[in-house]
Structure formats: C-alpha cells, structure tokens
Design a protein around this motif. Structure first.
Motif, PDB file in Angstrom:
ATOM      1  N   ALA A 165      12.416  10.435  -6.170  1.00  0.00           N
ATOM      2  CA  ALA A 165      12.439   8.993  -5.924  1.00  0.00           C
ATOM      3  C   ALA A 165      11.344   8.579  -4.947  1.00  0.00           C
ATOM      4  O   ALA A 165      11.082   9.263  -3.955  1.00  0.00           O
ATOM      5  CB  ALA A 165      13.800   8.593  -5.379  1.00  0.00           C
ATOM      6  N   THR A 166      10.698   7.448  -5.253  1.00  0.00           N
ATOM      7  CA  THR A 166       9.697   6.881  -4.346  1.00  0.00           C
ATOM      8  C   THR A 166      10.304   5.648  -3.682  1.00  0.00           C
ATOM      9  O   THR A 166      10.027   4.509  -4.059  1.00  0.00           O
ATOM     10  CB  THR A 166       8.411   6.513  -5.118  1.00  0.00           C
ATOM     11  OG1 THR A 166       8.764   5.670  -6.232  1.00  0.00           O
ATOM     12  CG2 THR A 166       7.712   7.757  -5.644  1.00  0.00           C
ATOM     13  N   THR A 167      11.145   5.898  -2.688  1.00  0.00           N
ATOM     14  CA  THR A 167      11.867   4.806  -2.030  1.00  0.00           C
ATOM     15  C   THR A 167      11.188   4.324  -0.751  1.00  0.00           C
ATOM     16  O   THR A 167      11.626   3.355  -0.144  1.00  0.00           O
ATOM     17  CB  THR A 167      13.300   5.252  -1.685  1.00  0.00           C
ATOM     18  OG1 THR A 167      13.240   6.450  -0.894  1.00  0.00           O
ATOM     19  CG2 THR A 167      14.104   5.533  -2.947  1.00  0.00           C
ATOM     20  N   GLU A 168      10.129   5.026  -0.336  1.00  0.00           N
ATOM     21  CA  GLU A 168       9.362   4.596   0.834  1.00  0.00           C
ATOM     22  C   GLU A 168       8.061   3.978   0.359  1.00  0.00           C
ATOM     23  O   GLU A 168       7.734   4.015  -0.835  1.00  0.00           O
ATOM     24  CB  GLU A 168       9.093   5.782   1.759  1.00  0.00           C
ATOM     25  CG  GLU A 168      10.347   6.392   2.367  1.00  0.00           C
ATOM     26  CD  GLU A 168      11.058   5.455   3.319  1.00  0.00           C
ATOM     27  OE1 GLU A 168      10.404   4.528   3.858  1.00  0.00           O
ATOM     28  OE2 GLU A 168      12.265   5.636   3.553  1.00  0.00           O
ATOM     29  N   GLY A 169       7.285   3.440   1.269  1.00  0.00           N
ATOM     30  CA  GLY A 169       6.011   2.853   0.878  1.00  0.00           C
ATOM     31  C   GLY A 169       5.594   1.724   1.793  1.00  0.00           C
ATOM     32  O   GLY A 169       6.045   1.638   2.946  1.00  0.00           O
ATOM     33  N   ARG A 170       4.786   0.824   1.245  1.00  0.00           N
ATOM     34  CA  ARG A 170       4.180  -0.206   2.085  1.00  0.00           C
ATOM     35  C   ARG A 170       3.726  -1.392   1.230  1.00  0.00           C
ATOM     36  O   ARG A 170       3.265  -1.223   0.109  1.00  0.00           O
ATOM     37  CB  ARG A 170       2.974   0.414   2.792  1.00  0.00           C
ATOM     38  CG  ARG A 170       2.475  -0.308   4.018  1.00  0.00           C
ATOM     39  CD  ARG A 170       1.349   0.503   4.642  1.00  0.00           C
ATOM     40  NE  ARG A 170       0.935  -0.044   5.912  1.00  0.00           N
ATOM     41  CZ  ARG A 170       1.354   0.374   7.092  1.00  0.00           C
ATOM     42  NH1 ARG A 170       2.210   1.382   7.152  1.00  0.00           N
ATOM     43  NH2 ARG A 170       0.931  -0.177   8.214  1.00  0.00           N
ATOM     44  N   LEU A 171       3.868  -2.589   1.790  1.00  0.00           N
ATOM     45  CA  LEU A 171       3.349  -3.804   1.168  1.00  0.00           C
ATOM     46  C   LEU A 171       2.010  -4.165   1.792  1.00  0.00           C
ATOM     47  O   LEU A 171       1.814  -4.009   2.998  1.00  0.00           O
ATOM     48  CB  LEU A 171       4.315  -4.971   1.383  1.00  0.00           C
ATOM     49  CG  LEU A 171       5.636  -4.968   0.618  1.00  0.00           C
ATOM     50  CD1 LEU A 171       6.534  -6.083   1.151  1.00  0.00           C
ATOM     51  CD2 LEU A 171       5.423  -5.125  -0.873  1.00  0.00           C
ATOM     52  N   PHE A 172       1.097  -4.648   0.960  1.00  0.00           N
ATOM     53  CA  PHE A 172      -0.201  -5.121   1.421  1.00  0.00           C
ATOM     54  C   PHE A 172      -0.395  -6.526   0.866  1.00  0.00           C
ATOM     55  O   PHE A 172      -0.258  -6.745  -0.337  1.00  0.00           O
ATOM     56  CB  PHE A 172      -1.322  -4.208   0.910  1.00  0.00           C
ATOM     57  CG  PHE A 172      -1.206  -2.778   1.360  1.00  0.00           C
ATOM     58  CD1 PHE A 172      -1.891  -2.325   2.487  1.00  0.00           C
ATOM     59  CD2 PHE A 172      -0.404  -1.874   0.664  1.00  0.00           C
ATOM     60  CE1 PHE A 172      -1.782  -1.005   2.904  1.00  0.00           C
ATOM     61  CE2 PHE A 172      -0.281  -0.562   1.073  1.00  0.00           C
ATOM     62  CZ  PHE A 172      -0.980  -0.118   2.197  1.00  0.00           C
ATOM     63  N   ILE A 173      -0.693  -7.482   1.739  1.00  0.00           N
ATOM     64  CA  ILE A 173      -0.893  -8.871   1.305  1.00  0.00           C
ATOM     65  C   ILE A 173      -2.163  -9.403   1.956  1.00  0.00           C
ATOM     66  O   ILE A 173      -2.405  -9.188   3.150  1.00  0.00           O
ATOM     67  CB  ILE A 173       0.307  -9.773   1.683  1.00  0.00           C
ATOM     68  CG1 ILE A 173       1.629  -9.168   1.180  1.00  0.00           C
ATOM     69  CG2 ILE A 173       0.120 -11.173   1.103  1.00  0.00           C
ATOM     70  CD1 ILE A 173       2.860  -9.979   1.556  1.00  0.00           C
ATOM     71  N   ARG A 174      -2.954 -10.113   1.160  1.00  0.00           N
ATOM     72  CA  ARG A 174      -4.198 -10.687   1.687  1.00  0.00           C
ATOM     73  C   ARG A 174      -4.504 -11.990   0.967  1.00  0.00           C
ATOM     74  O   ARG A 174      -4.265 -12.096  -0.242  1.00  0.00           O
ATOM     75  CB  ARG A 174      -5.359  -9.715   1.490  1.00  0.00           C
ATOM     76  CG  ARG A 174      -6.660 -10.165   2.166  1.00  0.00           C
ATOM     77  CD  ARG A 174      -7.837  -9.283   1.740  1.00  0.00           C
ATOM     78  NE  ARG A 174      -7.645  -7.879   2.077  1.00  0.00           N
ATOM     79  CZ  ARG A 174      -8.466  -6.915   1.679  1.00  0.00           C
ATOM     80  NH1 ARG A 174      -9.512  -7.208   0.922  1.00  0.00           N
ATOM     81  NH2 ARG A 174      -8.231  -5.664   2.017  1.00  0.00           N
ATOM     82  N   GLN A 175      -5.021 -12.959   1.709  1.00  0.00           N
ATOM     83  CA  GLN A 175      -5.486 -14.197   1.093  1.00  0.00           C
ATOM     84  C   GLN A 175      -6.998 -14.177   1.001  1.00  0.00           C
ATOM     85  O   GLN A 175      -7.690 -13.796   1.953  1.00  0.00           O
ATOM     86  CB  GLN A 175      -5.037 -15.426   1.892  1.00  0.00           C
ATOM     87  CG  GLN A 175      -5.473 -16.747   1.254  1.00  0.00           C
ATOM     88  CD  GLN A 175      -4.872 -17.962   1.924  1.00  0.00           C
ATOM     89  OE1 GLN A 175      -3.930 -17.850   2.705  1.00  0.00           O
ATOM     90  NE2 GLN A 175      -5.413 -19.133   1.627  1.00  0.00           N
ATOM     91  N   ASP A 176      -7.514 -14.555  -0.151  1.00  0.00           N
ATOM     92  CA  ASP A 176      -8.952 -14.655  -0.351  1.00  0.00           C
ATOM     93  C   ASP A 176      -9.206 -15.929  -1.153  1.00  0.00           C
ATOM     94  O   ASP A 176      -8.812 -16.022  -2.326  1.00  0.00           O
ATOM     95  CB  ASP A 176      -9.481 -13.431  -1.103  1.00  0.00           C
ATOM     96  CG  ASP A 176     -10.999 -13.443  -1.218  1.00  0.00           C
ATOM     97  OD1 ASP A 176     -11.670 -13.122  -0.221  1.00  0.00           O
ATOM     98  OD2 ASP A 176     -11.508 -13.800  -2.306  1.00  0.00           O
TER      99      ASP A 176
END
Length: 277
Positions: free
Chosen positions: A55-66
């Motif tokens: 299971a891949t239950t960990e991780g990270r969100l990446f958000i950027r405005q351009d």
C-alpha cells in the motif's frame, strides 16, 4: 578490465545504489559503466515490482499557481520517511515544472517514467496518484493552501473581483476548507440519495428514543427535518460558520466581502485535497 574506486563512485552518483552493488554491477558487466547502470536499473525495477502490492498510504501534495492556473500533484509512497526524502520532494517540484511547461492535465507516461526512476533508486513502491489543473477565469482570483503535514490542501477560486481583499478572503477560505474539511460546496450539491440515507439513520435513532416515540408524528417530522438541516450545515462549505468569523456563515461572509468591494462574488471552485482520496 580493472575496476577503480573512481568508477564505483561515479556509478553510485548516477544510480544512487550502494557501493558494493555498484562494484558488483561493474564486475558483472566487465567494467562497462553504461551496462552496469542498465544492470542496476533492471535489478531496481525487479525490487520495485516485488513491492507493487504494498500500500502507498504515505506521500505528499504539491500545489503551485502559474498565471491563471493552479496545478495540483499528488505523489504517494509506502513510508513517511520517503515522503520527507529530499529527492522525493524535489521530484514533485520538478513534475510541476514539466506539467506547466508541457500542458499536462493528467498523469502522463513522462511523469510515470520520472516516478519510476526514483522508485528504482529508493526501491519503494510509489506512484503519481493525481494531476489536476484548475483554471482561474477572467475577473477572478485563485488561492491555495497546503497544511504543514503536506497531506491536506485546498484550492479556492472566486469570481467577481481581483482586489487584494478578495485575494485575502480566498486564501482564508482555503484555510477554512483545510480545517473543517467540508464534503460539498453547497446544499444543492448534496445527492438526494445521501440525504435519504441520513434521514433513515436519524429516524432509526429517534425511534429508539422512548421520549421521542411518544411525540406526535408531525412533531417528529419537524425534528427530523431540523436534524437534516443541521447535518447539511456541518458538511456544506457555504453553510459552515466561517473560520475567521464564527458569527457568520461562509455564504454570508462572501456577500459581506463582495459588498465592501463593490462586487458580486461567487465561488467557482472550493476544493479539498486529502492524500489518498
């Protein structure tokens, strides 16, 4: 062919594999660095394949405005340790660069290949789980927020004005969404099937209450409607009490901000992002 320490070091820097693994790969490939690199990648892919069911239950969100777009990328992995790894974080930022440059709106083969390269190096199951692009229309503002755990984020787009006050309000709405995690923007977005299900739950609870059982049917119906309305106010963003002014609902607050800025404001997007959902 003699294998030097410099050869091993160079291969390690290219692949991220251990010193002994690099030495073995060079030995197996008669000192050919390119072949050794291929050998290590194949070995790494095999290791990742073995973990593919994990299971891949960990991780990270990446958000950027351009410009007039807000880009969201979600990378998942097995462990929190890898989610905090500098290479993992750098990959997410690099993916945003590629998505913006090439106009991707969903997970592409190129992004998958970028993820695979890191998975081979780290030997942990990981994936590009989400790519989303949110447009900001003309005469509108957009804002986003990512919580410190990098697993919760929000994006809000409001039409009707581009003033600094409205930009600030949009950001505050992002904070609100991350804090109160609404399921819907407004009551009209709630499926009737969900409302019917909640009515059945509340009705069953009321039937088990002895004091409630003795009340007239019309009274019980009124109480049931009240319970439903209260529940919807808790799960619908516009009907929640605003995070920075708990005496006003979000919908009342946007009307107030609009009036102060001589504009009619409307939520175009008010979206919660939670890792894995």
């Amino acid at each position: 062919m003699a294998i030097t320490a410099a050869d091993v070091k160079a291969l390690r820097e290219k692949t991220g594999a251990g010193m002994m693994e690099c030495k073995k790969a060079l030995t197996e490939c008669n000192g050919d660095s390119a072949e050794a690199e291929k050998y290590l990648k194949e070995k790494g892919l095999a290791a990742v394949a073995k973990r593919s069911e994990r299971a891949t239950t960990e991780g990270r969100l990446f958000i950027r405005q351009d410009g007039n777009k807000i880009y969201v990328v979600e990378l998942t992995c097995e462990t929190d340790f890898v989610a905090k790894n500098a290479d993992f974080i750098a990959l997410g930022e690099k993916m945003l660069d590629v998505i913006i440059a090439k106009g991707y709106t969903s997970v592409s083969d190129e992004l998958k290949a970028m993820m695979e390269d890191l998975a081979v190096k780290i030997r942990e199951n990981m994936a590009v789980s989400k790519v989303e692009v949110i447009e900001i229309p003309e005469n509108s503002v957009g804002s986003f927020y990512i919580h410190s755990d990098k697993k919760t984020g929000a994006v809000v787009v409001i039409s009707g004005s581009t003033s600094d006050a409205v930009k600030t309000f949009a950001y505050d709405c992002c904070l609100h969404i991350a804090a109160f995690t609404p399921s819907y923007i407004s009551k009209k977005d709630v499926p009737q099937s969900y409302i019917d299900e909640q009515k059945e739950i509340f009705k069953a609870q009321m039937d088990q209450d002895e004091k409630m059982a003795s009340k007239p049917e019309n009274v019980k119906e009124g109480i049931l409607i009240g319970k439903i309305n209260k529940h919807l106010a808790e799960i619908c963003f516009e009907d929640q009490m605003f995070v920075k002014d708990d005496k006003k609902t979000v919908i009342a607050k946007i009307a107030e901000v609009g009036k102060e800025n001589g504009a009619t404001l409307k939520f175009i997007t008010a979206k919660l992002f939670v890792l894995g959902k």
